[in-house]
Design an enzyme around this catalytic site. Structure first.
Site, PDB file in Angstrom:
ATOM      1  N   LYS A 261      37.405  23.347 -42.348  1.00 17.78           N
ATOM      2  CA  LYS A 261      36.291  22.719 -41.870  1.00 17.78           C
ATOM      3  C   LYS A 261      36.025  21.419 -42.342  1.00 17.78           C
ATOM      4  O   LYS A 261      36.519  21.053 -43.625  1.00 17.78           O
ATOM      5  CB  LYS A 261      35.037  23.522 -42.184  1.00 17.78           C
ATOM      6  CG  LYS A 261      34.864  25.029 -41.432  1.00 17.78           C
ATOM      7  CD  LYS A 261      33.500  25.630 -41.736  1.00 17.78           C
ATOM      8  CE  LYS A 261      33.377  26.893 -41.024  1.00 17.78           C
ATOM      9  NZ  LYS A 261      33.092  26.593 -39.498  1.00 17.78           N
ATOM     10  N   ARG A 335      35.216  36.536 -35.196  1.00 15.05           N
ATOM     11  CA  ARG A 335      35.579  37.752 -33.962  1.00 15.05           C
ATOM     12  C   ARG A 335      36.706  38.637 -34.653  1.00 15.05           C
ATOM     13  O   ARG A 335      36.916  39.664 -33.970  1.00 15.05           O
ATOM     14  CB  ARG A 335      35.827  36.841 -32.975  1.00 15.05           C
ATOM     15  CG  ARG A 335      37.170  36.086 -32.758  1.00 15.05           C
ATOM     16  CD  ARG A 335      37.008  34.830 -31.791  1.00 15.05           C
ATOM     17  NE  ARG A 335      35.994  33.789 -32.095  1.00 15.05           N
ATOM     18  CZ  ARG A 335      35.812  32.678 -31.107  1.00 15.05           C
ATOM     19  NH1 ARG A 335      36.491  32.697 -29.821  1.00 15.05           N
ATOM     20  NH2 ARG A 335      34.846  31.755 -31.529  1.00 15.05           N
TER      21      ARG A 335
END
Ligand code: BES
Ligand code: ZN
Ligand code: ZN
Length: 482
Positions: A261, A335
């Site tokens: 990130k 996920r």
């Protein structure tokens, strides 16, 4: 952990009680209330002068017979509801803390109907995260609140729920170097002891061996021990009644992995375990309320870092239900760990339904901001229940479609599915469509993307600045009828 734990009840008139700091309510454009009769003249004078109107958010202080009386504006009577009562109670506590008063009495605003919301608001408004403040001047706490009037049982229930929301907030607010998977496991352990629940924790070698390739893959990049945490509460009279399963993303720090990130706001990724905080908060409340229901909680938990063994874009992982996943971005890790949580729930519990909570996508912030949680799922009746509980608790949700057109977007050329949808399109739905692949056929399921609501919204009297919110604890408890 700081919030008021001593909430008592009195049926006495406020003028008779010992408290020196009393908070009363006043509706807008209404005569002064019966509770306020001994300050009628003062309050009437304030209303007549137009200086105080009783609008939501207003407050004035009066001094009478050695007591300090704060009158809070409750807004228009016809618009008053549980949330108004909750927020007014929060405001009463915030005022007390700002004036360094540690004991107060509060009228049950709006009357008995709002007792539970008021109990919630008292505890939520008194919440502060002070663990890392070492200077006494920075850490004044409210110790006790006496509720005047209302239904005590419901006030106490509200206070219990409020304390469970605060428990969830604390888990979220601790930094990543404290709130590790081990920390979440300890939190689950203490809930299990308190609530007579059974607890199972699978360590890295165990869940890897069992075939949880999603969690194992994400956890490859960190030395911090990952955990797969299960709490089982079988409180229904019929122990064979299908359990309701709640799953929470316990990503205790999300650096993005090899698909790292950007630096700005990366610190906020300590909050990436707020899904697990929600479900642990629910179990915390269940441990005290002991409802006659069967509930199972599942939390897959790890960090997402970039260690030498970290998983890489292009890797293919096999989830617990046997489906293969092409990893196209290691930052879409939530996920992957939920894939194992949902598969495990589907295989082992024959659930009545599954709800999952996850700070899953930045895209949900573009869609809904910090105001509402994005929900999507496979069962309209369950979705209706979610919406109705959302209204009851004022935790807002907005539903998104999982149409086949979207579900196609996560099909992979080389594996069964991939962890990315179409570039820059419907990112939150793509994540939901991915999760759907791991929920057993015919099991009603709703996914809650709390990336916008778990922290970061505008502060209110019940949600302090910069804090995790504990979003969803109230909604789920309402849905479970706990
Ligand atoms: N934990 C993040 C989601 C997130 C981002 C929550 C910002 C709150 C604020 C999640 O693991 C993530 O990084 N998702 C990616 C998915 C993308 C790579 C498809 C995202 O949203 O950018
Ligand atoms: Zn991520
Ligand atoms: Zn994440």
């Amino acid at each position: 952990m700081s919030y008021v734990s001593n909430v008592t009840h009195s049926t006495e008139d406020w003028a008779q009680i010992e408290n020196a700091f009393i908070v009363l309510g006043q509706f807008q454009d209404e005569p002064v209330s019966a509770q306020a009769y001994a300050i009628n003249d003062l309050l009437n004078a304030a209303l007549e002068s137009g200086d105080f109107k009783g609008k939501t958010g207003e407050n004035r202080t009066f001094y009478l017979d050695g007591k300090t009386i704060v009158v809070i504006g409750l807004g228009k009577k016809e618009q008053f509801d549980a949330d108004a009562s909750r927020k007014a109670a929060g405001q009463a506590c915030r005022i007390a803390i700002s004036r360094k008063v540690d004991q107060i009495a509060v009228e049950c605003f709006g009357g008995e109907t709002y007792s539970q919301a008021l109990g919630e608001g008292i505890v939520l408004g008194s919440y502060q995260f002070l663990t890392y403040k070492t200077q006494k001047k920075d850490s004044f706490e409210l110790n006790s609140v006496t509720v005047l009037g209302g239904n005590n049982e419901n006030v106490q229930k509200g206070a219990t729920i409020g304390s469970s929301v605060c428990f969830a907030r604390d888990l979220g607010n601790h930094p990543g170097n404290t709130s590790t998977p081990t920390h979440l496991a300890h939190a689950a352990q203490s809930i299990a002891e308190e609530g007579n629940m059974s607890i199972t924790i699978f360590e890295r070698d165990e869940f890897t061996e069992m075939g949880m390739g999603g969690l194992a893959g994400v956890a490859q990049g960190t030395d911090e021990p990952p955990k797969f945490i299960i709490l089982e509460y079988f409180g229904a009279e019929d122990k064979d009644e299908k359990p309701k399963v709640i799953v929470g993303k316990g990503l205790t720090f999300d650096a993005g992995g090899i698909s790292i990130k950007p630096g700005a706001k990366m610190d906020e990724m300590k909050f990436d375990m707020c899904g697990s905080a929600t479900v642990l908060g629910v179990m915390h409340a269940i441990a005290s309320l002991k409802p006659k229901i069967n509930v199972v909680m599942i939390v897959p938990s790890t960090e997402n870092l970039l260690g030498a063994k970290a998983y890489k874009p292009g890797d293919i992982l096999t989830a617990y239900n046997g489906k293969t996943i092409e990893v196209l971005n290691t930052d879409a890790e939530g996920r992957l760990i939920l894939a194992d949580g949902l598969s495990y729930a589907s295989k082992h519990y024959d659930p009545e339904f599954i709800l999952d909570f996850a700070t899953l996508t930045g895209a949900i912030l573009f869609a809904l901001g910090h105001e509402a949680t994005g929900v999507m799922g496979t069962n309209d009746a369950l979705m209706d229940q979610v919406k109705s509980s959302s209204k009851n608790t004022d935790e807002k949700v907005w539903d998104f479609p999982l149409w086949p057109e979207y579900c196609k977007q996560i099909k992979s050329d080389i594996a069964d599915v991939k962890n990315l949808g179409a570039p820059r399109q419907a990112g939150s739905i793509a994540a939901g469509a991915f999760l759907k692949e791991f929920v057993g056929k015919d099991i009603p399921w709703i996914h809650f993307d709390i990336a916008g609501t778990a922290w970061g919204g505008k502060p209110t009297s019940i949600d302090p600045k910069g804090s995790a919110t504990g979003w969803g604890v109230r909604l789920v408890l309402d849905l479970l009828n706990a």
